[in-house]
Design a protein around this motif. Structure first.
Motif, mmCIF file in Angstrom:
data_model
loop_
_atom_site.group_PDB
_atom_site.id
_atom_site.type_symbol
_atom_site.label_atom_id
_atom_site.label_comp_id
_atom_site.label_asym_id
_atom_site.label_seq_id
_atom_site.Cartn_x
_atom_site.Cartn_y
_atom_site.Cartn_z
ATOM 1 N N PHE A 84 0.718 -1.071 -0.126
ATOM 2 C CA PHE A 84 0.304 0.322 -0.062
ATOM 3 C C PHE A 84 1.370 1.540 0.019
ATOM 4 O O PHE A 84 1.203 1.501 1.311
ATOM 5 C CB PHE A 84 -0.894 -0.185 1.013
ATOM 6 N N ILE A 86 0.808 4.537 0.141
ATOM 7 C CA ILE A 86 0.139 5.674 0.662
ATOM 8 C C ILE A 86 1.031 6.899 0.650
ATOM 9 O O ILE A 86 1.100 8.279 0.642
ATOM 10 C CB ILE A 86 -0.063 5.776 2.025
ATOM 11 N N LEU A 297 -8.456 1.791 -6.142
ATOM 12 C CA LEU A 297 -9.781 0.866 -5.414
ATOM 13 C C LEU A 297 -10.913 1.199 -6.283
ATOM 14 O O LEU A 297 -11.523 0.019 -7.059
ATOM 15 C CB LEU A 297 -9.980 1.619 -3.919
ATOM 16 N N VAL A 336 -13.427 16.366 -1.172
ATOM 17 C CA VAL A 336 -12.865 15.339 -0.462
ATOM 18 C C VAL A 336 -13.631 14.593 0.478
ATOM 19 O O VAL A 336 -12.654 13.517 0.894
ATOM 20 C CB VAL A 336 -11.608 16.491 0.947
ATOM 21 N N ILE A 337 -14.656 14.915 0.651
ATOM 22 C CA ILE A 337 -15.866 14.248 1.472
ATOM 23 C C ILE A 337 -15.725 12.974 0.464
ATOM 24 O O ILE A 337 -16.241 11.884 0.690
ATOM 25 C CB ILE A 337 -16.550 14.946 1.955
ATOM 26 N N GLY A 340 -12.900 10.377 0.383
ATOM 27 C CA GLY A 340 -13.485 9.302 1.282
ATOM 28 C C GLY A 340 -14.383 8.491 1.535
ATOM 29 O O GLY A 340 -14.164 7.171 2.215
ATOM 30 N N ILE A 343 -13.101 5.661 -0.480
ATOM 31 C CA ILE A 343 -12.382 4.856 -0.368
ATOM 32 C C ILE A 343 -12.782 4.557 0.039
ATOM 33 O O ILE A 343 -12.231 2.766 0.570
ATOM 34 C CB ILE A 343 -11.154 5.615 0.114
ATOM 35 N N LEU A 344 -13.833 4.333 1.617
ATOM 36 C CA LEU A 344 -14.723 3.513 2.604
ATOM 37 C C LEU A 344 -15.440 2.822 1.726
ATOM 38 O O LEU A 344 -15.945 1.306 2.455
ATOM 39 C CB LEU A 344 -15.498 4.065 3.275
ATOM 40 N N ALA A 348 -12.214 0.085 1.360
ATOM 41 C CA ALA A 348 -12.714 -1.113 3.061
ATOM 42 C C ALA A 348 -13.461 -1.856 2.977
ATOM 43 O O ALA A 348 -14.044 -2.760 4.179
ATOM 44 C CB ALA A 348 -13.195 0.071 4.223
ATOM 45 N N ILE B 39 -4.761 4.596 11.334
ATOM 46 C CA ILE B 39 -4.621 5.882 10.860
ATOM 47 C C ILE B 39 -5.378 6.749 10.889
ATOM 48 O O ILE B 39 -4.984 7.316 10.319
ATOM 49 C CB ILE B 39 -3.433 5.106 9.703
ATOM 50 N N ASN B 90 -9.841 -4.013 4.730
ATOM 51 C CA ASN B 90 -8.614 -3.402 4.953
ATOM 52 C C ASN B 90 -8.170 -2.387 5.782
ATOM 53 O O ASN B 90 -8.959 -1.165 5.426
ATOM 54 C CB ASN B 90 -7.408 -3.207 3.562
ATOM 55 N N ILE B 92 -6.737 -0.033 6.683
ATOM 56 C CA ILE B 92 -5.420 1.219 6.210
ATOM 57 C C ILE B 92 -6.297 1.863 5.031
ATOM 58 O O ILE B 92 -6.163 3.514 6.079
ATOM 59 C CB ILE B 92 -4.294 0.705 5.997
ATOM 60 N N VAL B 93 -6.717 0.630 4.786
ATOM 61 C CA VAL B 93 -8.277 1.826 3.628
ATOM 62 C C VAL B 93 -9.294 2.654 4.177
ATOM 63 O O VAL B 93 -9.271 3.845 4.323
ATOM 64 C CB VAL B 93 -8.818 1.281 3.187
ATOM 65 N N SER B 94 -9.435 1.944 5.650
ATOM 66 C CA SER B 94 -10.674 2.404 6.079
ATOM 67 C C SER B 94 -10.065 3.522 7.209
ATOM 68 O O SER B 94 -10.563 4.362 6.891
ATOM 69 C CB SER B 94 -11.327 1.483 7.370
ATOM 70 N N VAL B 96 -7.501 5.198 6.306
ATOM 71 C CA VAL B 96 -7.337 6.496 5.650
ATOM 72 C C VAL B 96 -8.699 6.718 5.297
ATOM 73 O O VAL B 96 -8.592 8.971 4.979
ATOM 74 C CB VAL B 96 -6.741 6.003 3.843
ATOM 75 N N ALA B 97 -9.413 6.225 4.688
ATOM 76 C CA ALA B 97 -10.990 6.842 4.528
ATOM 77 C C ALA B 97 -11.964 7.717 5.499
ATOM 78 O O ALA B 97 -12.260 8.764 5.437
ATOM 79 C CB ALA B 97 -11.445 5.949 3.938
ATOM 80 N N PHE B 100 -10.255 11.190 5.552
ATOM 81 C CA PHE B 100 -10.405 12.176 4.124
ATOM 82 C C PHE B 100 -11.511 12.517 4.928
ATOM 83 O O PHE B 100 -12.467 13.921 4.401
ATOM 84 C CB PHE B 100 -10.729 11.184 3.070
ATOM 85 N N ILE B 101 -12.600 11.938 4.698
ATOM 86 C CA ILE B 101 -14.167 12.426 5.650
ATOM 87 C C ILE B 101 -14.680 13.027 6.818
ATOM 88 O O ILE B 101 -15.029 14.538 6.237
ATOM 89 C CB ILE B 101 -14.757 11.068 5.537
#
Lengths: 379, 323
Positions: A84, A86, A297, A336-337, A340, A343-344, A348, B39, B90, B92-94, B96-97, B100-101
């Motif tokens: 990963f 980053i 992702l 940015v939201i 996020g 990505i969530l 994840a 993180i 994951n 780390i991914v969570s 990072v999310a 940002f949120i």
């Protein structure tokens, strides 16, 4: 688990589930828009119009997408190696140094088509070098690559502030940026393509690094799916133990994977520095390195997914800028939201909806799902 | 005497800037000891700071602010738990999310609710945690040495500072002297063994993640209600990551975590105080180098050149019950 394992058809795996995840991410973003007191559907309309409404808007959208293709590919290559990265943000930021040094040296001597290859090489080399240290530490000393690349982002930021307020700033100037490049380090715009189609582009910064980004997307596909090295990388990413058993060196995989990743992230610096601003400023990366995570992702680490995902984020960036004019409460930080949330949900919580989709597919046509159809039922 | 005063001020500043690091670091300690990498400390702290300042501004009470900060940070922690524990995503991914949120929504909501460019209204009076003068501080002020230490350094901080430092022995006690702590450490090393003993890995990890949320919420509230008088956008400015660095530096132990945070806090305080000052022998140290120092030190540590930092063995690995 009691739910049967249903194998989904490829289109559902690579198309339907990412789309569901994306839709959920945007629905949640819509709730934020509601909280702010605006109408999410109107907002989406303005956003799309702002991104595609005119030739200039399209050119801006693709200009932003260019940066995101580079950083998205960077994250994806590392993902294939099971790493990963980053640190794309920091790698791109430091790579600006390579670009700036090449440009400042040759801009008065060489034409752009000779400066450009040199700058590409410098950007990739510096980005890769910045990724090399975390890679080496992971491979040889076992330091966690996520932590080291985060730390390297901060170190890169500090180093660039130091350089831009000090050594790189021309004497007598107050602004923390290099001097403006001469014509020899300015990339040609691509606006004429859109103008040939009858659209007005004016001064939109879309430039030939967009073509370089597409070329790199193709090159990454070639590397990952059509070469021995790519096969080794995927094997290592999928199962380091199996890879080791097959005689693949993990040190080699980690270092090569991160060098390629860092190099791709570094090339992002070409787009804003040589293509748009024609000088290097503080924070020219502006989060593109992090957007790369969401892009990779969402695109499921495949160039064919990364390019559209990058364009989508280009839409959000450009459309978001227009949206901020119409609805002052929704500034660019809305992206940015969304980033996020993408990505969530695409990262994840990637598998959250899979069981439901599987259930639906299994109930629609049990035989095609790879689940043994109940035999002699009711008989 | 000028030197002593300067030193006292420097230590005082060190304590003040170390507190958010310490709270975030201890927060991360619970989560990571249970095998959930986090993180997203930065994001939870930022969201906590914003929620705390907003609630304090609206209600006029610092305590309401603190409660709201904790509530929001716990909610984000639960999102992290939902993704990484329930859905085995994951971690780390969570994380990072969540960063940002939090970064985006604090600015958007702040602008929409208060229209002050992402700031919250300035807090004063009961809406802030004011400095507490400990009993006898004024009486002891003129006593040499002890008076200075007690009245200048120990007394005169807000309540959250004392909470933060009390959390250190408390965390040590919880981790190493209670049944919960033993299980928490075990689930971070070998969740299968914990599961075999009939203890729910999921519930244990959720409790750890909730504790992380509570402490990051307090850290955020400290930033916006105690140390400063309101929320400013991106006010955590990487503190969550420095706390993470401190956690690694301290090898996931509470008391060393305090010293690591004090060290990084000292670097921060000193870089502000000695900005642009020329030192003997080394000359002028760029402030950027001092700012980057916590990160550089952590990398050197991670590379194994100052001892070896070994994370909890099950860290980052979702637990799959055998079936």
């Amino acid at each position: 688990m009691s739910a049967p394992f249903a194998r989904l058809p490829r289109w559902a795996d690579y198309g339907l589930i990412p789309v569901i995840n994306l839709i959920v991410a945007f629905l949640v973003a819509g709730i934020v828009v509601l909280l702010v007191g605006e109408n999410p559907i109107d907002a989406a309309g303005i956003l799309v119009k702002g991104a595609f409404g005119s030739g200039q808007n399209i050119a801006y959208t693709l200009y932003y997408a260019t940066s995101f293709i580079f950083t998205g590919l960077a994250v994806a290559v590392a993902f294939h190696c099971g790493l990963f990265n980053i640190g794309g943000e920091g790698q791109a930021y430091i790579a600006g140094l390579g670009v700036a040094v090449v440009c400042l040296t040759f801009d008065g001597v060489l034409p752009w088509w000779l400066t450009f290859p040199l700058a590409i090489a410098a950007a990739a080399a510096v980005g890769a070098a910045w990724a090399f240290i975390p890679a080496y530490l992971q491979a040889r000393r076992g330091s966690h690559i996520v932590i080291t690349t985060i730390m390297f982002n901060f170190i890169a930021a500090s180093a660039m502030v130091y350089l831009l307020v000090g050594p790189l700033k021309p004497a007598g100037s107050m602004a923390p940026q290099t001097r403006d490049f001469l014509a020899g380090a300015q990339l040609p715009k691509l606006g004429w393509v859109l103008e040939a189609m009858g659209m007005s582009v004016r001064s939109a910064p879309l430039n030939i690094s967009f073509l370089l980004a597409l070329l790199m997307a193709w090159a990454v596909w070639l590397l990952i799916w059509r070469t021995k090295l790519g096969y080794e990388m995927r094997t290592f990413g999928f199962s380091p133990k199996a890879a080791r058993y097959a005689g693949i060196s993990d040190v080699r995989m980690i270092i090569i994977g991160m060098l390629i990743s860092g190099g791709l992230a570094g090339m992002m610096a070409l787009n804003p520095i040589m293509g748009d601003q024609h000088h290097m400023t503080l924070d020219f990366v502006a989060g593109a390195g992090f957007v790369g995570i969401a892009v990779a992702l969402m695109g499921r680490s495949h160039p064919a997914g990364i390019v559209p995902a990058a364009v989508l984020f280009g839409v959000l960036y450009q459309g978001g800028a227009e949206l901020a004019f119409e609805m002052p409460n929704i500034s660019r930080d809305m992206i940015v939201i969304i980033q996020g949330l993408v990505i969530l949900f695409a990262g994840a919580l990637e598998h959250m909806f899979r069981p439901y989709v599987q259930t639906v597919f299994a109930s629609l046509s049990p035989r095609t799902m790879g689940v043994p159809a109940p035999k002699g039922e009711g008989a | 005497m000028a030197f002593v005063d300067a030193l006292a001020q420097l230590i005082d500043a060190t304590i003040r800037v170390s507190v958010p690091l310490l709270l975030a670091c201890l927060a991360g300690l619970y989560s990571e000891r249970s095998g959930i990498f986090d993180i997203g400390l930065e994001g939870k702290m930022l969201a906590g700071a914003f929620a705390g300042a907003s609630a304090a501004a609206v209600s006029g009470s610092a305590w309401v602010g603190l409660g709201m900060a904790i509530l929001i940070a716990v909610c984000l922690a639960l999102v992290h738990g939902f993704a990484s524990i329930t859905h085995r995503g994951n971690q780390i991914v969570s994380g990072v999310a969540i960063n940002f949120i939090a970064a985006g929504s604090t600015i958007i909501l702040g602008q929409a609710w208060f229209s002050q460019g992402g700031r919250t209204p300035p807090l004063s009076g009961p809406a802030r945690f004011e400095a507490i003068t400990l009993p006898g501080a004024d009486a002891l002020r003129d006593v040499p040495v002890i008076g200075l230490i007690y009245s200048e350094l120990i007394s005169g901080h807000s309540i959250l500072v004392y909470v933060a430092f009390l959390m250190v022995p408390l965390t040590w006690w919880v981790l190493f002297r209670t049944r919960f702590g033993l299980r928490l450490r075990a689930v971070g090393e070998n969740p299968a063994a914990v599961d075999t003993a009939g203890i729910s890995v999921t519930w244990l990890r959720y409790r750890a993640v909730i504790l992380t949320g509570v402490l990051t919420g307090v850290a955020g509230a400290y930033l916006s209600i105690a140390q400063n008088a309101g929320f400013v956008k991106d006010m955590t400015a990487g503190k969550g990551f420095i706390a993470l660095a401190a956690l690694i530096f301290a090898k996931w132990k509470p008391v060393p975590a305090m010293f690591a945070c004090l060290l990084f806090g000292f670097l921060d305080a000193a870089s502000i105080r000695f900005q642009g000052m020329a030192w003997p022998v080394i000359g002028k140290v760029p402030v950027q180098l001092v700012n980057a120092l916590p990160f550089i030190l952590t990398i050197i540590l991670l590379a194994g050149f100052i001892g070896k930092a070994i994370p909890p063995r099950a860290g980052g690995v979702p637990y799959v019950k055998e079936r």
